[in-house]
Design an enzyme around this catalytic site. Sequence first.
Site, PDB file in Angstrom:
ATOM      1  N   TRP A  30       0.825  -1.199   0.000  1.00 23.55           N
ATOM      2  CA  TRP A  30       0.000   0.000   0.000  1.00 23.55           C
ATOM      3  C   TRP A  30       0.866   1.259   0.000  1.00 23.55           C
ATOM      4  O   TRP A  30       1.861   1.359   0.725  1.00 23.55           O
ATOM      5  CB  TRP A  30      -0.895   0.018   1.236  1.00 23.55           C
ATOM      6  N   SER A  95       2.981  -7.291   1.740  1.00 20.09           N
ATOM      7  CA  SER A  95       1.952  -6.539   2.458  1.00 20.09           C
ATOM      8  C   SER A  95       0.628  -6.603   1.695  1.00 20.09           C
ATOM      9  O   SER A  95       0.111  -7.686   1.447  1.00 20.09           O
ATOM     10  CB  SER A  95       2.435  -5.102   2.677  1.00 20.09           C
ATOM     11  N   LEU A  96       0.064  -5.467   1.263  1.00 16.63           N
ATOM     12  CA  LEU A  96      -1.178  -5.497   0.495  1.00 16.63           C
ATOM     13  C   LEU A  96      -1.012  -6.325  -0.775  1.00 16.63           C
ATOM     14  O   LEU A  96      -1.940  -7.015  -1.210  1.00 16.63           O
ATOM     15  CB  LEU A  96      -1.608  -4.069   0.139  1.00 16.63           C
ATOM     16  N   PHE A 170       3.187   6.280   7.320  1.00 15.79           N
ATOM     17  CA  PHE A 170       3.087   4.851   7.045  1.00 15.79           C
ATOM     18  C   PHE A 170       4.460   4.243   6.801  1.00 15.79           C
ATOM     19  O   PHE A 170       4.735   3.117   7.227  1.00 15.79           O
ATOM     20  CB  PHE A 170       2.176   4.612   5.840  1.00 15.79           C
ATOM     21  N   LEU A 171       5.337   4.964   6.130  1.00 18.09           N
ATOM     22  CA  LEU A 171       6.699   4.476   5.935  1.00 18.09           C
ATOM     23  C   LEU A 171       7.390   4.282   7.284  1.00 18.09           C
ATOM     24  O   LEU A 171       8.104   3.293   7.490  1.00 18.09           O
ATOM     25  CB  LEU A 171       7.507   5.464   5.080  1.00 18.09           C
ATOM     26  N   ALA A 172       7.162   5.209   8.196  1.00 15.31           N
ATOM     27  CA  ALA A 172       7.773   5.100   9.522  1.00 15.31           C
ATOM     28  C   ALA A 172       7.243   3.896  10.279  1.00 15.31           C
ATOM     29  O   ALA A 172       7.999   3.192  10.959  1.00 15.31           O
ATOM     30  CB  ALA A 172       7.521   6.387  10.308  1.00 15.31           C
ATOM     31  N   VAL A 173       5.938   3.628  10.165  1.00  8.24           N
ATOM     32  CA  VAL A 173       5.352   2.476  10.838  1.00  8.24           C
ATOM     33  C   VAL A 173       5.908   1.180  10.263  1.00  8.24           C
ATOM     34  O   VAL A 173       6.176   0.223  10.993  1.00  8.24           O
ATOM     35  CB  VAL A 173       3.809   2.513  10.716  1.00  8.24           C
ATOM     36  N   GLN A 174       6.109   1.137   8.948  1.00  8.46           N
ATOM     37  CA  GLN A 174       6.639  -0.070   8.332  1.00  8.46           C
ATOM     38  C   GLN A 174       8.045  -0.391   8.826  1.00  8.46           C
ATOM     39  O   GLN A 174       8.411  -1.549   8.987  1.00  8.46           O
ATOM     40  CB  GLN A 174       6.663   0.089   6.803  1.00  8.46           C
ATOM     41  N   ASP A 234       7.899  -7.079  13.064  1.00  6.61           N
ATOM     42  CA  ASP A 234       6.861  -6.379  12.304  1.00  6.61           C
ATOM     43  C   ASP A 234       5.739  -5.895  13.220  1.00  6.61           C
ATOM     44  O   ASP A 234       5.154  -6.669  13.966  1.00  6.61           O
ATOM     45  CB  ASP A 234       6.294  -7.331  11.241  1.00  6.61           C
ATOM     46  N   HIS A 264       8.830  -4.888   8.757  1.00  5.02           N
ATOM     47  CA  HIS A 264       7.852  -5.109   7.694  1.00  5.02           C
ATOM     48  C   HIS A 264       8.475  -5.280   6.303  1.00  5.02           C
ATOM     49  O   HIS A 264       7.769  -5.603   5.347  1.00  5.02           O
ATOM     50  CB  HIS A 264       6.860  -3.946   7.663  1.00  5.02           C
TER      51      HIS A 264
END
Length: 284
Positions: A30, A95-96, A170-174, A234, A264
């Site tokens: 995603w 992922s997605l 979102f990049l940081a969360v991954q 992850d 991730h």
Amino acid sequence: MPNKARELSLHVQKCQQTGNAPTLVLLHGWGLNKEIWTPVLPRLAEFAHIVTVDLPGFGHSSWQSENSQFDHACHRLMANLAHHLDGPFYIAGWSLGGLFATQIALDYPTYVRRVMTIASSPCFMARESVSISASAPCSQTEAWPGIKRETLEAFRYQLSTNFQKTLERFLAVQALGSPAAKEEIKTMRALLASCPEPAPEALVAGLRWLAEVDLREDLSALQVPLVRLYGRRDSLVPIATSAAITRYLPSHMPASIQFDASAHAPFITEIDRFVDTLNDFVLE
């Protein structure tokens, strides 16, 4: 077949070898695009013909309103793969992209030799409880590990106000949990910027698919081997998913593979082992 103007963008890179090298299709996650595979492509191209794809609305792929339905988006992707490829292929989704790869393997088993999911899940959103006993569905339940509903809702709200900031978050969360998080975020940010920005509609639809699509019960119908890769650190697809998914899989499916140092994105964090794993994957 879709007409040429509406086809997905397909990036094809062939290995230097000629002849019967297997074809390996790679699907991104995603918010990103096919360029996420750039760092690992030269290594993979040593043993396979590599095809990387921009999912609908991402990278160079156009967005159509009917793509908002997950089944339609998968069909469009498969129609383009069938148009460009001569025969059966291996498919790996991150992922997605793993959700797409799984659906394609379910719907088109004659085209798919094997399917691999990378830091992915058949059901991304956490569920409070699921039955683990078909004969007594109310007597024994267990929570399903995944992304919290409020986390996905927060991302959806932020998309409506500042989608670029949402992608950054979102990049940081991954990368959260990775021993090289800062470097990975920098790499992913650069690769994301190398293609056009994703269509806002695709971002919204993708988050909805992550929240709503649930393929767990369909897994028992898989006719091709499923190989699953997980990052132990992850935060989006918890390592507990590896064990939770087994009760939905046919008994003959291969065991999952754990990348201990990864979050991730194991193909960025542990590139050597990732390449070796995909080499084994296409060797069968």
